[in-house]
Design a protein around this motif. Sequence first.
Motif, PDB file in Angstrom:
ATOM      1  N   VAL A 146      -7.833   2.994   6.127  1.00 10.75           N
ATOM      2  CA  VAL A 146      -6.739   1.758   5.841  1.00 10.75           C
ATOM      3  C   VAL A 146      -5.996   1.901   5.167  1.00 10.75           C
ATOM      4  CG1 VAL A 146      -5.339  -0.446   5.721  1.00 10.75           C
ATOM      5  CG2 VAL A 146      -7.763  -0.396   7.067  1.00 10.75           C
ATOM      6  N   GLY A 147      -6.461   2.281   3.987  1.00  8.65           N
ATOM      7  CA  GLY A 147      -6.386   2.640   2.905  1.00  8.65           C
ATOM      8  C   GLY A 147      -5.282   4.235   2.490  1.00  8.65           C
ATOM      9  N   PHE A 148      -6.383   5.146   3.453  1.00 11.12           N
ATOM     10  CA  PHE A 148      -5.619   6.266   4.245  1.00 11.12           C
ATOM     11  C   PHE A 148      -4.417   6.275   4.618  1.00 11.12           C
ATOM     12  CE2 PHE A 148      -9.472   8.982   2.188  1.00 11.12           C
ATOM     13  CZ  PHE A 148      -8.552  10.462   2.111  1.00 11.12           C
ATOM     14  N   SER A 149      -4.204   5.262   5.690  1.00 12.56           N
ATOM     15  CA  SER A 149      -2.681   5.441   6.234  1.00 12.56           C
ATOM     16  C   SER A 149      -1.555   4.768   5.559  1.00 12.56           C
ATOM     17  CB  SER A 149      -3.398   4.323   7.261  1.00 12.56           C
ATOM     18  OG  SER A 149      -4.334   4.911   8.577  1.00 12.56           O
ATOM     19  N   VAL A 150      -1.618   3.845   4.664  1.00  6.51           N
ATOM     20  CA  VAL A 150      -0.968   3.501   3.767  1.00  6.51           C
ATOM     21  C   VAL A 150      -0.775   4.347   2.670  1.00  6.51           C
ATOM     22  CG1 VAL A 150      -0.454   1.604   1.527  1.00  6.51           C
ATOM     23  CG2 VAL A 150      -1.601   1.349   3.728  1.00  6.51           C
ATOM     24  N   TRP A 151      -1.769   5.122   2.443  1.00 11.15           N
ATOM     25  CA  TRP A 151      -1.082   6.274   1.270  1.00 11.15           C
ATOM     26  C   TRP A 151      -0.437   7.284   1.838  1.00 11.15           C
ATOM     27  CZ3 TRP A 151      -5.291  10.838  -0.796  1.00 11.15           C
ATOM     28  CH2 TRP A 151      -4.792  11.435  -1.752  1.00 11.15           C
ATOM     29  N   SER A 152      -0.379   7.701   3.390  1.00 17.37           N
ATOM     30  CA  SER A 152      -0.042   8.704   4.299  1.00 17.37           C
ATOM     31  C   SER A 152       1.348   8.265   5.025  1.00 17.37           C
ATOM     32  CB  SER A 152      -1.215   9.379   5.209  1.00 17.37           C
ATOM     33  OG  SER A 152      -2.455   9.365   4.661  1.00 17.37           O
ATOM     34  N   LEU A 153       1.952   7.244   4.695  1.00 17.84           N
ATOM     35  CA  LEU A 153       3.249   6.988   4.894  1.00 17.84           C
ATOM     36  C   LEU A 153       4.623   7.170   4.920  1.00 17.84           C
ATOM     37  CD1 LEU A 153       3.033   2.606   4.557  1.00 17.84           C
ATOM     38  CD2 LEU A 153       3.313   3.603   6.490  1.00 17.84           C
ATOM     39  N   TRP A 154       4.442   7.913   4.289  1.00 18.72           N
ATOM     40  CA  TRP A 154       5.695   8.804   3.524  1.00 18.72           C
ATOM     41  C   TRP A 154       5.731   9.721   4.445  1.00 18.72           C
ATOM     42  CZ3 TRP A 154      10.271   6.617   1.817  1.00 18.72           C
ATOM     43  CH2 TRP A 154      10.492   5.708   1.314  1.00 18.72           C
TER      44      TRP A 154
END
Length: 454
Positions: free
Chosen positions: A66-74
């Motif tokens: 989930v952390g990687f997904s948020v990091w990659s959001l942009w």
Amino acid sequence: MPTTSTHPTGSPRPVAVDAPAALPRLLPGPRRELTDWRPEDPVFWETGGARTARRNLLWSVLAEHVGFSVWSLWSVIVLFLGPEYGIDPAGKFLLTALPTALGAFLRVPYARAVAVFGGRTWTVVSALLLLIPAVTTAFVLEPGTPYGTLLLTACLAGVGGGNFASSMANVNALYPQRLKGWALGVNAGGGNLGVPAVQLAGLAVLATVGAGHPRVLVLLYVPLIVAAAVCAALRMDDLRLPRPPGQLRALLAWRHTWLVSLLYIGTFGSFIGFSFAFGQVLQVQFADTFTTPLSAAYLTFLGPLLGSLVRPVGGRLADRFGGARVTLATFAAMAGGALLALGASRAHSLPLFVTAFTVLFVLSGLGNGSTYKMIPTLCHAAAPPGQDSEARTSALIGFAGAVGAFGGVLVNIAFRQSFLSVGNGDAAYVAFLAAYAVCAGVTWTAYVRPRRSA
């Protein structure tokens, strides 16, 4: 069996004879703390240690994912930013570079936080911190928002990048030396899958509600963030890691710190940099084919998906053949992939271009696994007398992860400058080719030629 200070069932608790001092408390409720942890002891490992380690690994992977997904959001949100936002391609590359930079910076303190607070506690806290960029992004994401506000909001997503270092430091301490390559590869690979996951989620949003509703993508992650924090609180354990004084100073004076960090720039920096930039590169370099964000989104997730899935393979190969040998072969092949991308760009061949980047993604995933296997091996072999190799490993995992993640910033800057200067990505591909050649040379000279096992 591993000893814990409190069992969730409320049953009597066994206590180790030399139990460490209590960790600082950040969370309310009963504590799950491992006070007797001996993964190198075969009997201990087979009679409960392995089961406990696997349980912690599973929920660590979820939170890191989930952390990687948020990091990659942009990297996905920029595909939603149409003409009404007034942002040119160079501005969009900057929006993806900033969260990469903050995520890289946070990896050092995040790795240390595990030693201070414990793996369970910091996993819960770091997961809850993801709510800040998610809620903020959902609040400001609309046409007319000043570009500076968008830059600041994008930067906040970098907190997701710090989760990797704390998760890896915790998992490293849980597993015996012979299984570290596999365990670290599984943990990192599961986390890396957060990149294609958010890209697939973005594709689903684009295909259903359209490019005018980027908030839907962001809000999808709010319940997932809460779920990751709750699962970590209920199922993970705190493990006290050693924190010797002067560790950072000693680490910075150790030449392997800088060599391994350079190699991780080449592997993970490529993976995360390409993951953030590939969709934009397709839209700019092949604008005649990718006329809408949806058309580009169909291809952006494939490379990160394959690169994430093969990371445990890289760790397993490193366990068997040595991290340095696998890393050297990976960099040699990545140089060939960069050359193929350059040729495809000059020929304006989309099939060849996509093939080249798919190869680069896969190879970077393999190299991520093999390079990280080198860290515990080097620390175990070279830790000075009186210094704990696990402490040095955890510190180096955080530091190399931070430096390596800055490689993603360099990738986005290279693409930005190449498109600004010559109108295509050719200059960037030449730079990547040179970087991989340098990394291969360093790996050969420092680790393979002297027959130093890594």
